[in-house]
Design an enzyme around this catalytic site. Structure first.
Site, PDB file in Angstrom:
ATOM      1  CE  LYS A  78      -3.571  -9.327   5.855  1.00  0.00           C
ATOM      2  NZ  LYS A  78      -3.418 -10.796   5.652  1.00  0.00           N
ATOM      3  CB  SER A 153       0.143 -11.050   4.052  1.00  0.00           C
ATOM      4  OG  SER A 153      -1.102 -11.638   4.372  1.00  0.00           O
ATOM      5  CB  SER A 177      -1.383 -14.347   6.002  1.00  0.00           C
ATOM      6  OG  SER A 177      -0.521 -14.264   4.905  1.00  0.00           O
TER       7      SER A 177
END
Ligand code: GLN
Length: 488
Positions: A78, A153, A177
């Site tokens: 990420k 996210s 997330s």
């Protein structure tokens, strides 16, 4: 079998037997990225050359007899996790050209095992959001149906793992997330206990809630990745010194004799989709069939979790994001005539609307005169939620619940209604407020063919138990074998 679709455990065996090389495996994953990424858009940066170099290094190490569990395994990160020399944007214009001078602790751990790093994955800006629509760059698509969001996210992480564009990914989880996008994309996602994994080099959103964790196509793979990244780091004062158990060895422990708490009120929630409710209740029956004992529990204060989280997280965020002032690094408005104007213009141009909203909410909640009514009150509610969990874990070993109230919505479904998005975090964010670990594991498909996940929660530092239960469930069911079609 297509090499890109292997689990880590399968790939490790093939590498060990020299049936495949890390270079072949990495090439297969990079080809898969070329084939499906234009439709999914999970990545912000693909470091193909570096990945091929990593793979050659891994092959050379294995030829010398050095092989760690993740040696030669292609993994993506990420884009909130700092990578030395590789752009780290946090999905934000303000860091669009930011190249970190150091690696995050977790990246150092992966490199020390000679894992292959593929690049950086899309996310909601600064991890604020549940859809990836709040990325400053583009929206990632759900591999099961590209008209739908992948969740967020860590939406890029989940979509990449689901679509075979990495064998595993790292994400971060502040209010759900990792677990929520894993659930929406039909993969496994684990949020470790607060303090289990070092946050050194994780760009901060809400420092008392943030944790890094794995997303992968099997529970065992999550265990392998957690094993690699967990453990003490003196560079993060909140990182726990507790010894790291052998998660792989714990996998076979099963659920026989475990007490699984079911919060009845979670299933009476009006907003809970019928398919999700049915799938998760059926999954709980499966756990019972595997020898677990089901006990009804009550978590009375978790219904205030959304309200408490959306005061605490923005309060911490507005403080953490104060550093993006255009002076030290990141975007700077060069046209401004004086300092205050430069600050204002930089932050106005650099932050998207959701991040600006959180900064305003947090600044308001922390301001003199409102602090007691908002931040202090929310912190008190947080304590009550922690107590709910410790009371519950006196009566049960694990808690089972939905991950999300509904399968992945269509792109654009939340429209201009941030509250609708915030409310969808109802089942995940209490774990962050309490600091406990949670795992999302696939447990069904909706009528429309979108994945549904079950969440399991445990007490602090009980990841081994969580993984064992999720593994037992996975092995007893077929959901993890279902893959999005995505024909090239
Ligand atoms: N959806 C939540 C939020 O918008 C959680 C995000 C996260 O865990 N990073 O804040």
């Amino acid at each position: 079998m297509d090499l890109y679709a292997l689990t880590i455990a399968q790939a490790h065996d093939l590498l060990k037997r020299r049936d495949i090389s890390a270079l072949e495996l990495t090439r297969a994953v990079l080809e898969r990225i070329d084939a499906v990424e234009p439709r999914i858009r999970a990545f912000l940066t693909v470091t193909a050359d570096q990945a091929l170099a990593d793979a050659r290094n891994a092959d050379a190490a294995m030829a010398r007899g050095h092989m760690a569990p993740l040696t030669g395994i292609p993994i993506a990160l990420k884009d909130v996790i700092c990578t030395q020399g590789v752009r780290t944007t946090c999905g934000s214009r303000i860091l669009e050209n930011f190249i970190p001078p150091y690696d995050a602790f977790v990246v150092r751990r992966l490199k020390s095992q000679k894992a292959v790093l593929l690049g950086k994955l899309n996310m909601d800006e600064f991890a604020m959001g549940s859809t990836t629509e709040h990325s400053a760059f583009h929206t990632t698509r759900n591999p099961w149906n590209t008209d739908h969001i992948p969740g967020g996210s860590s939406g890029g992480s989940a979509a990449a793992a689901a679509a075979g564009m990495c064998l595993a990914a790292l994400g971060s989880d502040t209010g759900g997330s990792i677990r929520q996008p894993a659930s929406h994309c039909g993969v496994v996602g684990l949020k470790p206990t607060y303090g289990r994994v070092s946050r050194f080099g994780l760009v901060a959103f809400a420092s008392s809630l943030d944790q890094i964790g794995p997303l992968a196509r099997s529970v065992a793979d999550c265990a392998w990745v957690l094993q690699a990244i967990a453990g003490h780091d003196g560079a993060d004062a909140t990182c726990a010194p507790d010894a790291v158990p052998d998660y792989g060895a714990a996998l076979s422990q099963g659920v026989r004799g475990l007490r699984i708490g079911v919060p009845k009120a979670y299933f009476a929630n009006q907003g809970l989709d019928a398919d999700v409710c049915a799938a998760v209740l059926k999954a709980i029956d499966t756990l019972e069939g595997l020898g677990a004992r089901i006990v009804e529990i009550d978590l009375p204060h978790t219904r205030y979790g959304v309200a408490a989280y959306y005061v605490i997280a923005p309060s911490e965020a507005c403080s953490n994001l104060a550093r993006y002032d255009g002076v030290r690094y990141g975007l700077r408005d060069e046209a401004a005539g004086e300092l205050l104007e430069m600050y204002r213009n930089t932050r106005r141009q650099g932050f998207g609307p959701e991040v600006q909203r959180r900064i305003l909410l947090g600044t308001y909640a922390l301001s003199a005169g409102y602090y007691d009514a908002y931040y202090r009150k929310a912190s008190q509610v947080r304590t009550l939620i922690m107590r709910d969990f410790s009371n519950a874990f006196a009566r049960c070993d694990l808690i089972a619940s939905p991950v999300t109230p509904a399968p992945a919505p269509r792109i654009g479904a939340h429209g201009d209604d941030p509250l609708a998005m915030y409310l969808s975090d109802i089942y995940t964010l209490s774990a962050n407020l309490a600091g406990i670990p949670g795992i999302a594991v696939p447990c069904g498909l909706s009528q429309a063919g979108l994945p549904i996940g079950m969440q399991l929660l445990s007490g602090h530092f009980q990841e081994a138990r969580l993984l064992a239960a999720a593994h037992a469930f996975e092995q007893a069911t077929e959901f993890h074998k279902k893959k999005p079609e995505l024909a090239p």
